[in-house]
Design a protein around this motif. Sequence first.
Motif, mmCIF file in Angstrom:
data_model
loop_
_atom_site.group_PDB
_atom_site.id
_atom_site.type_symbol
_atom_site.label_atom_id
_atom_site.label_comp_id
_atom_site.label_asym_id
_atom_site.label_seq_id
_atom_site.Cartn_x
_atom_site.Cartn_y
_atom_site.Cartn_z
ATOM 1 N N ARG A 60 -14.735 36.642 38.664
ATOM 2 C CA ARG A 60 -13.541 36.495 39.487
ATOM 3 C C ARG A 60 -12.755 35.281 39.026
ATOM 4 O O ARG A 60 -13.306 34.189 38.873
ATOM 5 C CB ARG A 60 -13.945 36.348 40.958
ATOM 6 C CG ARG A 60 -12.778 36.383 41.930
ATOM 7 C CD ARG A 60 -13.286 36.608 43.341
ATOM 8 N NE ARG A 60 -14.214 35.580 43.769
ATOM 9 C CZ ARG A 60 -13.965 34.741 44.787
ATOM 10 N NH1 ARG A 60 -12.825 34.800 45.442
ATOM 11 N NH2 ARG A 60 -14.856 33.843 45.146
ATOM 12 N N GLY A 87 -7.326 33.531 40.938
ATOM 13 C CA GLY A 87 -6.437 34.331 41.762
ATOM 14 C C GLY A 87 -7.164 35.372 42.588
ATOM 15 O O GLY A 87 -6.547 36.116 43.350
ATOM 16 N N GLY A 88 -8.501 35.437 42.427
ATOM 17 C CA GLY A 88 -9.286 36.388 43.198
ATOM 18 C C GLY A 88 -9.484 37.723 42.506
ATOM 19 O O GLY A 88 -10.132 38.623 43.044
ATOM 20 N N PHE A 89 -8.941 37.877 41.298
ATOM 21 C CA PHE A 89 -9.063 39.136 40.573
ATOM 22 C C PHE A 89 -10.317 39.124 39.704
ATOM 23 O O PHE A 89 -10.668 38.103 39.121
ATOM 24 C CB PHE A 89 -7.831 39.370 39.699
ATOM 25 C CG PHE A 89 -6.545 39.429 40.468
ATOM 26 C CD1 PHE A 89 -6.194 40.568 41.165
ATOM 27 C CD2 PHE A 89 -5.705 38.332 40.511
ATOM 28 C CE1 PHE A 89 -5.020 40.608 41.901
ATOM 29 C CE2 PHE A 89 -4.521 38.361 41.238
ATOM 30 C CZ PHE A 89 -4.178 39.506 41.940
ATOM 31 N N ASP A 145 3.783 34.642 40.390
ATOM 32 C CA ASP A 145 3.355 35.625 41.390
ATOM 33 C C ASP A 145 1.933 35.394 41.884
ATOM 34 O O ASP A 145 1.591 35.747 43.017
ATOM 35 C CB ASP A 145 3.460 37.046 40.810
ATOM 36 C CG ASP A 145 4.905 37.500 40.651
ATOM 37 O OD1 ASP A 145 5.806 36.862 41.246
ATOM 38 O OD2 ASP A 145 5.146 38.491 39.920
ATOM 39 N N VAL A 146 1.070 34.809 41.017
ATOM 40 C CA VAL A 146 -0.340 34.655 41.384
ATOM 41 C C VAL A 146 -0.605 33.359 42.143
ATOM 42 O O VAL A 146 -1.701 33.174 42.686
ATOM 43 C CB VAL A 146 -1.219 34.748 40.117
ATOM 44 C CG1 VAL A 146 -1.241 33.427 39.358
ATOM 45 C CG2 VAL A 146 -2.635 35.194 40.463
ATOM 46 N N CYS A 147 0.374 32.474 42.215
ATOM 47 C CA CYS A 147 0.157 31.184 42.888
ATOM 48 C C CYS A 147 -0.336 31.329 44.331
ATOM 49 O O CYS A 147 -1.272 30.622 44.741
ATOM 50 C CB CYS A 147 1.425 30.338 42.833
ATOM 51 S SG CYS A 147 1.694 29.551 41.218
ATOM 52 N N PRO A 148 0.242 32.212 45.150
ATOM 53 C CA PRO A 148 -0.279 32.357 46.513
ATOM 54 C C PRO A 148 -1.750 32.790 46.551
ATOM 55 O O PRO A 148 -2.514 32.315 47.401
ATOM 56 C CB PRO A 148 0.629 33.435 47.125
ATOM 57 C CG PRO A 148 1.909 33.315 46.353
ATOM 58 C CD PRO A 148 1.485 33.002 44.953
ATOM 59 N N ALA A 149 -2.148 33.661 45.624
ATOM 60 C CA ALA A 149 -3.541 34.112 45.593
ATOM 61 C C ALA A 149 -4.473 32.979 45.170
ATOM 62 O O ALA A 149 -5.594 32.867 45.686
ATOM 63 C CB ALA A 149 -3.686 35.304 44.634
ATOM 64 N N ALA A 184 -4.919 30.741 48.123
ATOM 65 C CA ALA A 184 -5.783 31.391 49.111
ATOM 66 C C ALA A 184 -7.246 31.337 48.683
ATOM 67 O O ALA A 184 -8.143 31.132 49.509
ATOM 68 C CB ALA A 184 -5.345 32.840 49.311
ATOM 69 N N THR A 185 -7.508 31.503 47.378
ATOM 70 C CA THR A 185 -8.880 31.417 46.867
ATOM 71 C C THR A 185 -9.432 30.020 47.077
ATOM 72 O O THR A 185 -10.581 29.849 47.504
ATOM 73 C CB THR A 185 -8.926 31.782 45.374
ATOM 74 O OG1 THR A 185 -8.497 33.137 45.202
ATOM 75 C CG2 THR A 185 -10.337 31.636 44.831
ATOM 76 N N SER A 193 -10.381 29.543 50.650
ATOM 77 C CA SER A 193 -11.581 30.293 51.038
ATOM 78 C C SER A 193 -12.860 29.591 50.622
ATOM 79 O O SER A 193 -13.940 29.900 51.137
ATOM 80 C CB SER A 193 -11.537 31.701 50.418
ATOM 81 O OG SER A 193 -11.794 31.654 49.014
#
Length: 274
Positions: free
Chosen positions: A72, A75-77, A161-165, A168-169, A172
């Motif tokens: 992972r 960005g959580g992907f 685009d991935v900054c918010p993810a 968030a990661t 968490s």
Amino acid sequence: MAKTHATGLFRHRTGRPARRSEADGGTARPHRRRAAAALDVPLEFRPYDGVDWIADSPGVLLLPEGSGTSERDPGGFSAQATWMYAMRHGTVSVVAEAPMWAAGAVSDPRPVADPGREVAAAGELLLDRADQVEKALGGLLPEGPGAAASPLAAAARELLDVCPAIAATWRSLGPPHAATAVMGTTAGNRASLGIAARRITLRAAAMSRRALTLNAPEPALAALDALLAAWSRELATAFSPRWLPVATQAELHVSTMLRIAGPALGARSPGDGS
């Protein structure tokens, strides 16, 4: 498995569930410290990436027991990394990383008073700066799959685009969301998160600036130039990064791998006194 960082890291990955024995962190730990110390390269205890890894010791991350064959990203992907293939064949993989730039602050082991606040602050900085880049662009980088006009523009768009993810990661993995805080617990990790928040958005701004054509509106170009100049100065002032010559980077890679491979193969490691 494990991974090692200087202001980077060492990922040492085994083909079986990670155990702190033989070819795991126990082997990587002393060798990484010796190699980095000899070259005056700071070891990063907990980098901003490798979010599912266990910070075993400065410069060494271990893949947790029961991990699959994907990793992972911040960005959580999840992605299928080639360094995970060794797990499929019951063998060992070691990934050694060395930095182009080193910042001593990332190796500071002192605990912080409020890890949750540190993680939140890094996320807020990341999102605020991403928003500043978006405002400077004024819609010049179209959103949506395939909308960008060039590979460079597409890469800049993806970073923004991935900054918010990513934010968030990070949240968490810090209090109160994580039962055991992973992020923001030491002054070194605070520095790592701070550098990452700045570097990600600085890179997005730089790629956006390069992606714009000569016909782009002057206000957008000037706004991006101003961000790049101010953020570069601030990053240099806040963290005092120093360039590591390519020869030093290569020596850190080679010496780390020799020190790890030697014991695993039953040979003597260079400089181990044996």
